[in-house]
Design an enzyme around this catalytic site. Sequence first.
Site, PDB file in Angstrom:
ATOM      1  N   GLY A  31     -75.302  -2.290 -65.837  1.00 46.76           N
ATOM      2  CA  GLY A  31     -74.313  -2.606 -64.799  1.00 46.76           C
ATOM      3  C   GLY A  31     -74.573  -3.962 -64.164  1.00 46.76           C
ATOM      4  O   GLY A  31     -75.317  -4.776 -64.716  1.00 46.76           O
ATOM      5  N   GLY A  36     -72.147 -12.718 -69.397  1.00 46.12           N
ATOM      6  CA  GLY A  36     -73.002 -12.414 -70.552  1.00 46.12           C
ATOM      7  C   GLY A  36     -72.617 -11.068 -71.151  1.00 46.12           C
ATOM      8  O   GLY A  36     -72.409 -10.926 -72.365  1.00 46.12           O
ATOM      9  N   HIS A  37     -72.494 -10.056 -70.280  1.00 47.11           N
ATOM     10  CA  HIS A  37     -72.070  -8.731 -70.748  1.00 47.11           C
ATOM     11  C   HIS A  37     -70.674  -8.812 -71.360  1.00 47.11           C
ATOM     12  O   HIS A  37     -70.386  -8.196 -72.389  1.00 47.11           O
ATOM     13  CB  HIS A  37     -72.027  -7.734 -69.585  1.00 47.11           C
ATOM     14  CG  HIS A  37     -73.349  -7.495 -68.925  1.00 47.11           C
ATOM     15  ND1 HIS A  37     -73.620  -7.924 -67.644  1.00 47.11           N
ATOM     16  CD2 HIS A  37     -74.469  -6.862 -69.351  1.00 47.11           C
ATOM     17  CE1 HIS A  37     -74.844  -7.565 -67.306  1.00 47.11           C
ATOM     18  NE2 HIS A  37     -75.387  -6.921 -68.330  1.00 47.11           N
ATOM     19  N   GLN A  61     -87.308   2.736 -67.693  1.00 49.56           N
ATOM     20  CA  GLN A  61     -87.709   1.414 -68.176  1.00 49.56           C
ATOM     21  C   GLN A  61     -88.173   0.475 -67.062  1.00 49.56           C
ATOM     22  O   GLN A  61     -88.532  -0.662 -67.328  1.00 49.56           O
ATOM     23  CB  GLN A  61     -86.580   0.759 -68.980  1.00 49.56           C
ATOM     24  CG  GLN A  61     -85.402   0.273 -68.158  1.00 49.56           C
ATOM     25  CD  GLN A  61     -84.232  -0.121 -69.041  1.00 49.56           C
ATOM     26  OE1 GLN A  61     -83.591   0.711 -69.678  1.00 49.56           O
ATOM     27  NE2 GLN A  61     -83.944  -1.413 -69.083  1.00 49.56           N
ATOM     28  N   LYS A 151     -80.464 -12.656 -75.339  1.00 49.51           N
ATOM     29  CA  LYS A 151     -81.173 -12.875 -74.070  1.00 49.51           C
ATOM     30  C   LYS A 151     -82.435 -12.022 -73.994  1.00 49.51           C
ATOM     31  O   LYS A 151     -83.483 -12.464 -73.552  1.00 49.51           O
ATOM     32  CB  LYS A 151     -80.213 -12.535 -72.924  1.00 49.51           C
ATOM     33  CG  LYS A 151     -80.831 -12.267 -71.590  1.00 49.51           C
ATOM     34  CD  LYS A 151     -80.997 -13.542 -70.830  1.00 49.51           C
ATOM     35  CE  LYS A 151     -81.686 -13.406 -69.499  1.00 49.51           C
ATOM     36  NZ  LYS A 151     -81.772 -12.126 -68.882  1.00 49.51           N
ATOM     37  N   ARG A 189     -79.909 -10.363 -62.328  1.00 48.24           N
ATOM     38  CA  ARG A 189     -80.884 -10.690 -61.279  1.00 48.24           C
ATOM     39  C   ARG A 189     -80.602 -12.026 -60.603  1.00 48.24           C
ATOM     40  O   ARG A 189     -81.171 -12.309 -59.549  1.00 48.24           O
ATOM     41  CB  ARG A 189     -82.296 -10.730 -61.878  1.00 48.24           C
ATOM     42  CG  ARG A 189     -82.741  -9.371 -62.370  1.00 48.24           C
ATOM     43  CD  ARG A 189     -84.012  -9.486 -63.194  1.00 48.24           C
ATOM     44  NE  ARG A 189     -84.220  -8.299 -63.991  1.00 48.24           N
ATOM     45  CZ  ARG A 189     -84.972  -7.277 -63.626  1.00 48.24           C
ATOM     46  NH1 ARG A 189     -85.595  -7.308 -62.502  1.00 48.24           N
ATOM     47  NH2 ARG A 189     -85.082  -6.226 -64.411  1.00 48.24           N
TER      48      ARG A 189
HETATM   49  P1  AMP Z   1     -78.611  -5.422 -69.146  1.00 47.76           P
HETATM   50  O1  AMP Z   1     -77.501  -4.865 -68.330  1.00 47.76           O
HETATM   51  O2  AMP Z   1     -79.354  -6.540 -68.475  1.00 47.76           O
HETATM   52  O3  AMP Z   1     -79.503  -4.359 -69.728  1.00 47.76           O
HETATM   53  O4  AMP Z   1     -77.922  -6.119 -70.393  1.00 47.76           O
HETATM   54  C1  AMP Z   1     -77.079  -5.395 -71.253  1.00 47.76           C
HETATM   55  C2  AMP Z   1     -76.871  -6.187 -72.506  1.00 47.76           C
HETATM   56  O5  AMP Z   1     -76.288  -7.459 -72.192  1.00 47.76           O
HETATM   57  C3  AMP Z   1     -78.184  -6.482 -73.257  1.00 47.76           C
HETATM   58  O6  AMP Z   1     -77.962  -6.350 -74.655  1.00 47.76           O
HETATM   59  C4  AMP Z   1     -78.470  -7.903 -72.876  1.00 47.76           C
HETATM   60  O7  AMP Z   1     -79.238  -8.613 -73.831  1.00 47.76           O
HETATM   61  C5  AMP Z   1     -77.068  -8.476 -72.781  1.00 47.76           C
HETATM   62  N1  AMP Z   1     -77.073  -9.674 -71.943  1.00 47.76           N
HETATM   63  C6  AMP Z   1     -77.588  -9.786 -70.697  1.00 47.76           C
HETATM   64  N2  AMP Z   1     -77.478 -11.055 -70.264  1.00 47.76           N
HETATM   65  C7  AMP Z   1     -76.885 -11.756 -71.259  1.00 47.76           C
HETATM   66  C8  AMP Z   1     -76.499 -13.118 -71.422  1.00 47.76           C
HETATM   67  N3  AMP Z   1     -76.724 -14.037 -70.482  1.00 47.76           N
HETATM   68  N4  AMP Z   1     -75.905 -13.479 -72.585  1.00 47.76           N
HETATM   69  C9  AMP Z   1     -75.684 -12.565 -73.568  1.00 47.76           C
HETATM   70  N5  AMP Z   1     -76.024 -11.255 -73.475  1.00 47.76           N
HETATM   71  C10 AMP Z   1     -76.621 -10.862 -72.339  1.00 47.76           C
END
Ligand code: AMP
Length: 284
Positions: A31, A36-37, A61, A151, A189
Amino acid sequence: MKVFKEAQELQAYLGGYKEKGKEIGYVPTLGALHEGHMSLVRKSKKRSDITVVSIFVNPTQFNEKSDLAKYPRTYEADAKMLKEEGCEVLFYPSVETVYPDGMEHGPELDLKGMDSLLEGAFRPGHFDGVLQVVERLLRLVQPDQLYMGQKDFQQFTLIGHMIRQLQIPTELVVCPIKRESHGLAMSSRNVRLRPQERQDAAIIYKTLNYVHRKFKKDDAKACEAYAMNRFRKAGFRPEYFRIVDGISLLDVKHFTQSDYIVACTAVWIGEVRLIDNKILKKVN
Ligand code: AMP
């Protein structure tokens, strides 16, 4: 956009598509969604027939309780972004739905110690939690494609190993890192950085780029020392800067030593821990 909290309802809904031969693309997230998401969602919408995004802040985690408590939770804004992007299904399960039998058990894997390198060295148990939750989510969603970001380099590498070892019939699709205009990798973050810190954080990407050039003539030790010093001079608290083989995640000393080389780093800026990486070499 359909929103499901219960696994059975999600599965019944997706079953209808599977029967019609539609391919399911899946983007697991914690979330606090950002561009990026969304780049993963867009990729899924292009490659797969139906896109499922999950939002689940997985307690297993987080190696520090305070980090889990401080993790941004922005469900309403997330759901709005996903709807606008044309995401078909949002899975928003409770801890009980993901862990009906408790949080103790995870998959049996042979990762050859790769889960205790890099991030694993500084966040003990982190990857046990990540692999545990992704294995469960994959069993619930049963996607044809799983979309993850470069990332989290070590994360997608380990998940790739898990998919192969457990023979999970899902294709892993890795998507490039989305960055802010000055180069900082987008992250949930980043909102916790002060405005000046957020500006200064561009140094991380600048350093990765500089090392990309430097590593063609200097050895890894010199590059790593350079990067750690540059971060310290900027007032950051770097945890590591390593140049590693992209498959084994073991240290690489020279540019000629491997065909797939990645620089990975983790840096504290104020109260916020950021990670980033850059592929320095990949010969197909
Ligand atoms: P998270 O919510 O941080 O667990 O991220 C979920 C997914 O989004 C994971 O596969 C991350 O690698 C991807 N992700 C997070 N930040 C980025 C970003 N800046 N660019 C591309 N993918 C991202």
